[in-house]
Structures are given as structure tokens and as C-alpha cells.
Design a protein around this motif. Structure first.
Motif, PDB file in Angstrom:
ATOM      1  N   LEU A 132     -15.564   0.010 -16.940  1.00  0.00           N
ATOM      2  CA  LEU A 132     -15.991  -0.300 -15.574  1.00  0.00           C
ATOM      3  C   LEU A 132     -14.790  -0.382 -14.641  1.00  0.00           C
ATOM      4  CD1 LEU A 132     -18.697  -3.036 -16.265  1.00  0.00           C
ATOM      5  CD2 LEU A 132     -19.088  -0.645 -15.631  1.00  0.00           C
ATOM      6  N   ARG A 133     -13.749  -1.074 -15.068  1.00  0.00           N
ATOM      7  CA  ARG A 133     -12.555  -1.201 -14.221  1.00  0.00           C
ATOM      8  C   ARG A 133     -11.881   0.155 -14.021  1.00  0.00           C
ATOM      9  NH1 ARG A 133     -12.065  -5.490 -17.652  1.00  0.00           N
ATOM     10  NH2 ARG A 133     -10.186  -4.628 -18.647  1.00  0.00           N
ATOM     11  N   ALA A 134     -11.824   0.982 -15.070  1.00  0.00           N
ATOM     12  CA  ALA A 134     -11.226   2.317 -14.942  1.00  0.00           C
ATOM     13  C   ALA A 134     -12.033   3.178 -13.972  1.00  0.00           C
ATOM     14  CB  ALA A 134     -11.143   2.990 -16.316  1.00  0.00           C
ATOM     15  N   ASN A 135     -13.358   3.082 -14.034  1.00  0.00           N
ATOM     16  CA  ASN A 135     -14.182   3.851 -13.104  1.00  0.00           C
ATOM     17  C   ASN A 135     -14.007   3.350 -11.680  1.00  0.00           C
ATOM     18  OD1 ASN A 135     -15.077   5.620 -15.016  1.00  0.00           O
ATOM     19  ND2 ASN A 135     -17.057   4.642 -15.321  1.00  0.00           N
ATOM     20  N   GLN A 136     -13.794   2.046 -11.502  1.00  0.00           N
ATOM     21  CA  GLN A 136     -13.539   1.551 -10.153  1.00  0.00           C
ATOM     22  C   GLN A 136     -12.189   2.047  -9.653  1.00  0.00           C
ATOM     23  OE1 GLN A 136     -13.117  -2.688  -9.153  1.00  0.00           O
ATOM     24  NE2 GLN A 136     -14.647  -2.328  -7.555  1.00  0.00           N
ATOM     25  N   ARG A 137     -11.219   2.145 -10.540  1.00  0.00           N
ATOM     26  CA  ARG A 137      -9.930   2.712 -10.126  1.00  0.00           C
ATOM     27  C   ARG A 137     -10.098   4.178  -9.726  1.00  0.00           C
ATOM     28  NH1 ARG A 137      -8.331  -0.602 -14.482  1.00  0.00           N
ATOM     29  NH2 ARG A 137      -8.148   1.176 -15.918  1.00  0.00           N
ATOM     30  N   ARG A 138     -10.934   4.907 -10.430  1.00  0.00           N
ATOM     31  CA  ARG A 138     -11.207   6.307 -10.063  1.00  0.00           C
ATOM     32  C   ARG A 138     -11.894   6.358  -8.691  1.00  0.00           C
ATOM     33  NH1 ARG A 138     -12.745  11.435 -12.493  1.00  0.00           N
ATOM     34  NH2 ARG A 138     -12.852  12.763 -10.651  1.00  0.00           N
ATOM     35  N   SER A 139     -12.816   5.432  -8.451  1.00  0.00           N
ATOM     36  CA  SER A 139     -13.455   5.359  -7.128  1.00  0.00           C
ATOM     37  C   SER A 139     -12.413   5.063  -6.058  1.00  0.00           C
ATOM     38  CB  SER A 139     -14.538   4.278  -7.119  1.00  0.00           C
ATOM     39  OG  SER A 139     -15.596   4.616  -7.977  1.00  0.00           O
ATOM     40  N   LEU A 140     -11.494   4.161  -6.355  1.00  0.00           N
ATOM     41  CA  LEU A 140     -10.419   3.862  -5.406  1.00  0.00           C
ATOM     42  C   LEU A 140      -9.577   5.109  -5.151  1.00  0.00           C
ATOM     43  CD1 LEU A 140      -8.727   1.921  -3.665  1.00  0.00           C
ATOM     44  CD2 LEU A 140      -7.417   1.399  -5.756  1.00  0.00           C
ATOM     45  N   ASP A 141      -9.231   5.843  -6.187  1.00  0.00           N
ATOM     46  CA  ASP A 141      -8.422   7.052  -6.010  1.00  0.00           C
ATOM     47  C   ASP A 141      -9.131   8.069  -5.110  1.00  0.00           C
ATOM     48  OD1 ASP A 141      -6.421   5.953  -7.583  1.00  0.00           O
ATOM     49  OD2 ASP A 141      -7.052   7.007  -9.397  1.00  0.00           O
ATOM     50  N   THR A 142     -10.459   8.164  -5.247  1.00  0.00           N
ATOM     51  CA  THR A 142     -11.235   9.048  -4.375  1.00  0.00           C
ATOM     52  C   THR A 142     -11.091   8.620  -2.922  1.00  0.00           C
ATOM     53  OG1 THR A 142     -12.825   9.564  -6.115  1.00  0.00           O
ATOM     54  CG2 THR A 142     -13.584   9.838  -3.839  1.00  0.00           C
ATOM     55  N   MET A 143     -11.227   7.327  -2.679  1.00  0.00           N
ATOM     56  CA  MET A 143     -11.126   6.836  -1.308  1.00  0.00           C
ATOM     57  C   MET A 143      -9.693   6.886  -0.793  1.00  0.00           C
ATOM     58  SD  MET A 143     -14.210   6.517  -0.513  1.00  0.00           S
ATOM     59  CE  MET A 143     -13.909   5.930   1.159  1.00  0.00           C
ATOM     60  N   LEU A 144      -8.716   6.651  -1.670  1.00  0.00           N
ATOM     61  CA  LEU A 144      -7.321   6.763  -1.238  1.00  0.00           C
ATOM     62  C   LEU A 144      -7.019   8.172  -0.755  1.00  0.00           C
ATOM     63  CD1 LEU A 144      -5.432   4.692  -3.972  1.00  0.00           C
ATOM     64  CD2 LEU A 144      -5.866   4.033  -1.593  1.00  0.00           C
ATOM     65  N   ALA A 145      -7.458   9.175  -1.489  1.00  0.00           N
ATOM     66  CA  ALA A 145      -7.244  10.557  -1.053  1.00  0.00           C
ATOM     67  C   ALA A 145      -7.901  10.794   0.299  1.00  0.00           C
ATOM     68  CB  ALA A 145      -7.780  11.536  -2.107  1.00  0.00           C
ATOM     69  N   PHE A 146      -9.106  10.253   0.480  1.00  0.00           N
ATOM     70  CA  PHE A 146      -9.806  10.360   1.759  1.00  0.00           C
ATOM     71  C   PHE A 146      -8.989   9.715   2.884  1.00  0.00           C
ATOM     72  CE2 PHE A 146     -12.679   8.022   4.656  1.00  0.00           C
ATOM     73  CZ  PHE A 146     -13.219   9.095   5.334  1.00  0.00           C
ATOM     74  N   PHE A 147      -8.358   8.574   2.595  1.00  0.00           N
ATOM     75  CA  PHE A 147      -7.566   7.861   3.601  1.00  0.00           C
ATOM     76  C   PHE A 147      -6.164   8.446   3.776  1.00  0.00           C
ATOM     77  CE2 PHE A 147     -10.202   3.948   2.349  1.00  0.00           C
ATOM     78  CZ  PHE A 147     -11.046   4.061   3.424  1.00  0.00           C
ATOM     79  N   GLY A 148      -5.789   9.463   2.988  1.00  0.00           N
ATOM     80  CA  GLY A 148      -4.450  10.040   3.086  1.00  0.00           C
ATOM     81  C   GLY A 148      -3.413   9.244   2.323  1.00  0.00           C
TER      82      GLY A 148
END
Length: 170
Positions: free
Chosen positions: A75-91
Motif C-alpha cells: 500500500l505504501r509503495a503504491n502511494q509512493r507511485r501515486s506521488l511520483d505520478t503527481m510529482l511529474a504532473f507538477f514538474g
């Protein structure tokens, strides 16, 4: 019978879908345009215990789900992947607990660097969710990065900065 916690956890494990039938892996692959203009996924990627003013369908982060995040590295690893998706979106990009701006970060394409807007609410939610889902160091790293980058490379309002600063006070 499916409870909100079991529905959220199934989604986060890649075994279930959100209210629109989307799976977490599908959301991770969507375009920045889609991420900007769709508003009903962020509550699934970054749940918090409080209901928002919009999207009443969104799952709330209950005690059961919080306990599951504490115990389950998937679960925590998948949340980190979700964060990475949003980080790329935010530049932005992440290496472990280091979050920094990508070279192409600019105010024209990354509107979170400007005053106001729904992305500031998303940032507050992300910080709070990471903190509540037993990733406080990552929450603090993201919090520090957006505050620093938002003030040095953008014109983020004092109000948004205050929300971001308070997002880990739970």
C-alpha cells in the motif's frame, strides 16, 4: 458487504476500482492534461479522513485503512507511485526522500506555481494523506519542496503556504 475502507484498500492494491471503474494502474498512466482537467481521482490516490466539499463519492480514510497502510508495504509503495505520478504532473521528481524541480518546471505549464487554484488544494491533500498513511518523512519532504519551490520559482500565496505548512498537524 463492501465498506469504504475495503473498497479503498482494494483500489490501492490494484484489485478494485474507483467509482468510475478506473484502476490505480490506469490512473498512473494518464496524461497531464487528463490529470489537470479531471477532478474525481485525487481523493482515491490520496485519501484523508474528512469529506471534501466536492466529490461526495470519495472514500474517506478510516482507522482500518490507516492501520492497513501502517502494516502493508505494498500500500505504501503504491502511494509512493501515486506521488511520483503527481510529482511529474507538477514538474517535480523524487529520489527516495529528495524532491526537486525538473529542469522544465515553469509557471506557464505548471500552474501550481501561481496564486490560487485547485492544485493548491491537491497539494494540501497529498501532504496530509502521506502523513496519515504512515509516510511522514515523505510528507515532510514533499511539504518542504513545494514550499521552497513555490516561493523561489513561483508566486504561491501566503494562504496556500500556510495550508501546506499545517497539513501535517494532525
Amino acid at each position: 458487504m463492501s465498506t469504504p475502507d475495503t473498497q479503498l484498500l482494494a483500489f490501492y492494491r490494484g484489485e478494485g476500482s474507483d467509482h468510475q471503474g478506473r484502476r490505480i494502474h490506469d490512473i498512473w498512466e494518464l496524461s497531464p492534461f487528463w490529470l489537470e482537467h479531471t477532478h474525481d481521482y485525487i481523493q482515491w490516490l490520496f485519501p484523508i479522513p474528512e469529506a471534501g466539499r466536492f466529490n461526495s463519492f470519495a472514500p474517506l480514510l478510516g482507522e482500518g485503512a490507516r492501520a492497513a497502510f501502517a502494516e502493508d508495504e505494498v500500500l505504501r509503495a503504491n502511494q509512493r507511485r501515486s506521488l511520483d505520478t503527481m510529482l511529474a504532473f507538477f514538474g517535480l521528481t523524487r529520489r527516495e526522500l529528495v524532491i526537486e524541480a525538473l529542469p522544465e518546471l515553469n509557471m506557464r505549464e505548471h500552474i501550481w506555481l501561481k496564486r490560487g487554484g485547485h492544485n493548491h488544494l491537491r497539494i494540501s491533500r497529498i501532504i496530509r494523506s502521506l502523513h496519515l498513511c504512515h509516510q511522514p518523512e515523505l510528507a515532510a519532504a514533499f511539504q518542504q519542496a513545494v514550499i521552497e519551490i513555490g516561493t523561489t520559482q513561483g508566486i504561491v500565496s501566503e494562504q496556500s503556504l500556510a495550508y501546506w505548512q499545517a497539513a501535517t498537524n494532525t
